[in-house]
Write a protein that holds these residues in place. Structure first.
Motif, PDB file in Angstrom:
ATOM      1  N   HIS A 187       0.826  -1.202   0.000  1.00  0.00           N
ATOM      2  CA  HIS A 187       0.000   0.000   0.000  1.00  0.00           C
ATOM      3  C   HIS A 187       0.861   1.253   0.000  1.00  0.00           C
ATOM      4  O   HIS A 187       2.076   1.201   0.143  1.00  0.00           O
ATOM      5  CB  HIS A 187      -0.952   0.008   1.207  1.00  0.00           C
ATOM      6  CG  HIS A 187      -0.244  -0.171   2.508  1.00  0.00           C
ATOM      7  ND1 HIS A 187       0.442   0.828   3.116  1.00  0.00           N
ATOM      8  CD2 HIS A 187      -0.114  -1.268   3.291  1.00  0.00           C
ATOM      9  CE1 HIS A 187       0.966   0.364   4.230  1.00  0.00           C
ATOM     10  NE2 HIS A 187       0.649  -0.900   4.357  1.00  0.00           N
ATOM     11  N   TRP A 188       0.187   2.397  -0.115  1.00  0.00           N
ATOM     12  CA  TRP A 188       0.831   3.692  -0.246  1.00  0.00           C
ATOM     13  C   TRP A 188       1.486   4.093   1.079  1.00  0.00           C
ATOM     14  O   TRP A 188       1.261   3.464   2.105  1.00  0.00           O
ATOM     15  CB  TRP A 188      -0.241   4.720  -0.628  1.00  0.00           C
ATOM     16  CG  TRP A 188       0.304   6.039  -1.063  1.00  0.00           C
ATOM     17  CD1 TRP A 188       0.963   6.322  -2.229  1.00  0.00           C
ATOM     18  CD2 TRP A 188       0.207   7.260  -0.342  1.00  0.00           C
ATOM     19  NE1 TRP A 188       1.289   7.642  -2.261  1.00  0.00           N
ATOM     20  CE2 TRP A 188       0.837   8.247  -1.133  1.00  0.00           C
ATOM     21  CE3 TRP A 188      -0.333   7.621   0.891  1.00  0.00           C
ATOM     22  CZ2 TRP A 188       0.917   9.579  -0.719  1.00  0.00           C
ATOM     23  CZ3 TRP A 188      -0.246   8.944   1.298  1.00  0.00           C
ATOM     24  CH2 TRP A 188       0.377   9.912   0.492  1.00  0.00           C
ATOM     25  N   GLY A 189       2.251   5.163   1.059  1.00  0.00           N
ATOM     26  CA  GLY A 189       2.848   5.663   2.300  1.00  0.00           C
ATOM     27  C   GLY A 189       4.288   5.215   2.405  1.00  0.00           C
ATOM     28  O   GLY A 189       4.980   5.026   1.388  1.00  0.00           O
ATOM     29  N   THR A 238      -4.692   2.160   1.742  1.00  0.00           N
ATOM     30  CA  THR A 238      -4.845   1.887   3.172  1.00  0.00           C
ATOM     31  C   THR A 238      -4.559   0.440   3.558  1.00  0.00           C
ATOM     32  O   THR A 238      -4.641   0.101   4.729  1.00  0.00           O
ATOM     33  CB  THR A 238      -6.287   2.188   3.609  1.00  0.00           C
ATOM     34  OG1 THR A 238      -7.153   1.296   2.894  1.00  0.00           O
ATOM     35  CG2 THR A 238      -6.675   3.604   3.310  1.00  0.00           C
ATOM     36  N   GLY A 239      -4.248  -0.404   2.594  1.00  0.00           N
ATOM     37  CA  GLY A 239      -4.078  -1.812   2.933  1.00  0.00           C
ATOM     38  C   GLY A 239      -5.397  -2.542   3.088  1.00  0.00           C
ATOM     39  O   GLY A 239      -5.403  -3.705   3.470  1.00  0.00           O
ATOM     40  N   ILE A 250      -2.761  -1.429   8.176  1.00  0.00           N
ATOM     41  CA  ILE A 250      -1.325  -1.145   8.069  1.00  0.00           C
ATOM     42  C   ILE A 250      -0.639  -1.699   9.311  1.00  0.00           C
ATOM     43  O   ILE A 250      -1.052  -1.420  10.430  1.00  0.00           O
ATOM     44  CB  ILE A 250      -1.073   0.375   7.945  1.00  0.00           C
ATOM     45  CG1 ILE A 250      -1.744   0.911   6.679  1.00  0.00           C
ATOM     46  CG2 ILE A 250       0.413   0.678   7.940  1.00  0.00           C
ATOM     47  CD1 ILE A 250      -1.584   2.393   6.472  1.00  0.00           C
ATOM     48  N   ALA A 251       0.397  -2.491   9.097  1.00  0.00           N
ATOM     49  CA  ALA A 251       1.139  -3.058  10.223  1.00  0.00           C
ATOM     50  C   ALA A 251       2.543  -2.449  10.264  1.00  0.00           C
ATOM     51  O   ALA A 251       2.917  -1.649   9.390  1.00  0.00           O
ATOM     52  CB  ALA A 251       1.221  -4.567  10.090  1.00  0.00           C
ATOM     53  N   PHE A 290      -0.246  -1.044  14.839  1.00  0.00           N
ATOM     54  CA  PHE A 290      -1.065  -1.690  13.816  1.00  0.00           C
ATOM     55  C   PHE A 290      -2.419  -1.001  13.777  1.00  0.00           C
ATOM     56  O   PHE A 290      -2.976  -0.681  14.830  1.00  0.00           O
ATOM     57  CB  PHE A 290      -1.232  -3.170  14.180  1.00  0.00           C
ATOM     58  CG  PHE A 290      -2.308  -3.861  13.410  1.00  0.00           C
ATOM     59  CD1 PHE A 290      -2.110  -4.175  12.078  1.00  0.00           C
ATOM     60  CD2 PHE A 290      -3.523  -4.181  14.005  1.00  0.00           C
ATOM     61  CE1 PHE A 290      -3.107  -4.796  11.348  1.00  0.00           C
ATOM     62  CE2 PHE A 290      -4.516  -4.799  13.280  1.00  0.00           C
ATOM     63  CZ  PHE A 290      -4.303  -5.119  11.955  1.00  0.00           C
ATOM     64  N   ILE A 291      -2.936  -0.732  12.579  1.00  0.00           N
ATOM     65  CA  ILE A 291      -4.278  -0.173  12.477  1.00  0.00           C
ATOM     66  C   ILE A 291      -5.063  -0.924  11.414  1.00  0.00           C
ATOM     67  O   ILE A 291      -4.486  -1.444  10.456  1.00  0.00           O
ATOM     68  CB  ILE A 291      -4.281   1.338  12.133  1.00  0.00           C
ATOM     69  CG1 ILE A 291      -3.451   1.609  10.886  1.00  0.00           C
ATOM     70  CG2 ILE A 291      -3.804   2.162  13.299  1.00  0.00           C
ATOM     71  CD1 ILE A 291      -3.559   3.034  10.389  1.00  0.00           C
TER      72      ILE A 291
END
Lengths: 297, 316
Positions: free
Chosen positions: B61-63, B121-122, B127-128, B220-221
């Motif tokens: 994912h992005w970021g 955003t995964g 996202i971990a 983690f989210i």
């Protein structure tokens, strides 16, 4: 393509409209946004599920997937939720109304919504249920336009309920009293209208209609604890679109939201349905906050 | 012993992170009378922005800008403030309960975006590997927990102090005046829309900060963290503690989080193993009923708002 969008949109729009009638009426009458209204639909669907189970199985009627037990269960569900709505008002909302602040009512309804939904999830688990295991055959209405017999019957009954509601509002003393209190509570009281009774009738009708919407949603989609909560945003959107307090507005608003959702599926996919209702609602709030048929902002 | 102590550190850290969100909500609701039902949405914006800014790059994912954590938190506040500015400008001029519906819709929409914009955003997996503060201490749980608690406590104290200053300032007085009597305040030349928007944006920035701190603390989210139940928790905290009082907001966060954690253990212990998910549902029922009871029986909450105009009245 267009025909299919219209038929899908009108069917789900009719259910949204049914739910939105109660929401817009309590909103107009008691001046607060009831976040627990979606749960009335969920409770209706679950009460009907239990009632239909208790009544036993019967052969499906014609091309439908369900038999007479579900029709009785629908009535049981509507009656039970009408009483639930009345009870919720008696224990919670009526007491808070005395303190005066409408926003406190909204917070309370938000809490009631989560409690009502989670209670069902506790009792039945998060898994979805179906009223029947029969497979719904689609009928070809026109070239490229298909619908199930269930959808057609649900649509017809929803339209009948809306019509009955409209006649109640315009032709009966109760409806007249309701509109009077909604417009000006003090003046209505001066004219000798029993406002407490009008409020009770409104909760009964709103709860029953939301329960019907929940059962219809259960017939055409499935029964699960979050179904009413997911319906909440479309309900608010329909009520605001049509104008708070307006019954025909809620019906038209429901149709617009239903068709907008159905039309958005080929464009952005089904996962954004709730967001579509939000965008339509936001656009209406920006352009004309009092809605299509509303009288005040 | 260290086990209990590190659990207490963990407990207090999470409670204070909630406390920051409750403080933000207190500025909006207690200060300006704005009913925000989108706390979860603003927390989500903060959490995702902080994760994008601070995590290491990944293909899924992005970021992955791998920036320092402080920049991540700053970015989170800014992003949540921007979202709030857009939502606020659209709806603050309307009836109060339209803001409730709109913020609710915005939070639902943001959660849907987090769930479905997988490349950003995964998706549902979230996202971990978000870097934690004091990662070097991770092998010693007590020191790690204490350091995290200290950091969160400093941030919470700063927020608390700033808000206390703010609510006592002329700006805070205008806000309360608008809440109590909009027409009178407007007659004194105060623009209701402008002050409300400012309070709304600052409060949302704090919710974004709270979301960012939580993301960084847990590492983690996922979209499921930002369901409306989060909004509800923060509301219960504020209402129980006492709206209009910053101490009440923090106290409410600690008390409600303690009840939440305790009831979790209780229901896990009492219910058979297949019923764990249902136990979580029962917990929400309990807290929903608790909110209703507080509203009915003790509408001012545990502490409540202090009367701020009576000083001269009593003297005179």
């Amino acid at each position: 393509m267009i025909g299919q969008i219209v038929i899908d949109g009108v069917t789900s729009g009719a259910m949204i409209g049914l739910g939105a009638i109660g929401l817009t009426l309590t909103y107009g009458l008691l001046r607060f946004a009831n976040f627990a209204h979606g749960e009335f639909a969920t409770w209706g669907a679950y009460v009907a599920l239990v009632a239909a189970g208790a009544l036993g199985t019967a052969a499906p009627i014609g091309p439908l997937t369900f038999g007479w037990p579900l029709i009785l269960a629908l009535i049981v569900g509507m009656a039970a939720v009408a009483l639930l709505a009345l009870a919720l008002d008696a224990v919670l909302f009526r007491r808070l109304r005395r303190h005066g602040n409408a926003i406190v009512l909204v917070i309370a309804s938000f809490g009631a919504s989560l409690a009502l939904r989670s209670a069902l999830e506790f009792g039945f688990g998060p898994e979805p249920f179906y009223y029947t295991r029969e497979i719904a055959m689609t009928l070809r209405l026109a070239p490229g336009v298909r619908a199930t017999a269930d959808q057609m019957v649900v649509l017809a009954v929803a339209v009948l309920l809306m019509l009955a509601m409209h006649l109640t509002m315009t032709r009966t003393p109760v409806g007249r009293a309701l509109r009077a209190v909604s417009e000006n509570p003090d003046l209505a009281r001066l004219a000798g209208i029993d406002t407490a009774r009008v409020v009770r009738v409104t909760w009964l009708m709103g709860g029953a209609l939301a329960a019907a919407a929940g059962v219809f949603l259960g017939v055409t989609v499935q029964v699960r604890p979050t179904m009413g909560f997911e319906l909440l945003l479309p309900l608010f959107a329909a009520a605001i679109l049509g104008g708070i307090g307006s019954v025909p507005g809620a019906m038209v608003g429901g149709l617009v939201i239903g068709i907008a959702e159905a039309a958005s599926v080929p464009l952005v996919g089904a996962q954004y349905r709730a967001a579509v209702a939000f965008v339509v609602m936001l656009a209406m709030l920006l352009v004309r906050p009092r809605g299509l048929f509303g009288t005040r902002e | 012993m260290t086990g209990i102590l590190s659990y207490l550190c963990f407990f207090a850290t999470v409670a204070l992170i909630y406390g920051v969100a409750a403080l933000g909500l207190n500025l909006q609701w207690g200060g300006a009378g704005l009913f925000n039902v989108g706390v979860a949405g603003f927390a989500a914006v903060g959490a995702y922005v902080a994760a994008w800014l601070t995590a290491a790059p990944v293909a899924s994912h992005w970021g992955g800008f791998a920036l320092p954590i402080a920049l991540g938190w700053g970015g989170a506040m800014l992003a949540a403030a921007l979202v709030a500015a857009v939502v606020g400008m659209a709806t603050l001029r309307l009836r109060a309960d339209y803001l409730a519906i709109t913020t609710f819709g915005a939070a639902v929409t943001l959660q849907l975006l987090a769930l479905n914009l997988t490349t950003l955003t995964g998706g549902p997996f979230g996202i971990a590997f978000i870097p934690k503060p004091f990662e070097a201490l991770a092998s010693r749980p007590l020191a790690f927990g204490a350091a995290n608690l200290a950091l969160v406590a400093v941030v919470a104290a700063l927020v608390f102090w700033a808000l206390e200053r703010l609510t006592r300032s002329p700006w805070g007085r205008v806000l309360r005046a608008l809440r109590e009597d909009e027409a009178a305040a407007a007659a004194l030349g105060k623009s209701p829309d402008r002050f409300r928007l400012q309070a709304f944006v600052i409060g949302a920035a704090l919710m974004g900060l709270s979301g960012a701190m939580q993301a960084q603390f847990f590492g983690f989210i996922a979209p499921d963290n930002y369901l409306p139940v989060l909004t509800f928790q923060v509301w219960v905290m504020l209402v129980l503690g006492g709206a209009g009082n910053n101490r009440g907001a923090v106290l409410g966060a600690v008390v409600v989080w303690a009840l939440w954690a305790l009831s979790g253990t209780l229901f896990t212990g009492l219910l058979p193993s297949g019923w764990q998910a249902r136990g979580a549902a029962l917990r929400v029922v309990a807290i929903g009923v608790a909110l209703a009871l507080v509203l009915l029986l003790r509408p001012r909450g545990l502490i409540g708002e202090r009367a701020t105009v009576s000083r001269h009245v009593e003297e005179g």
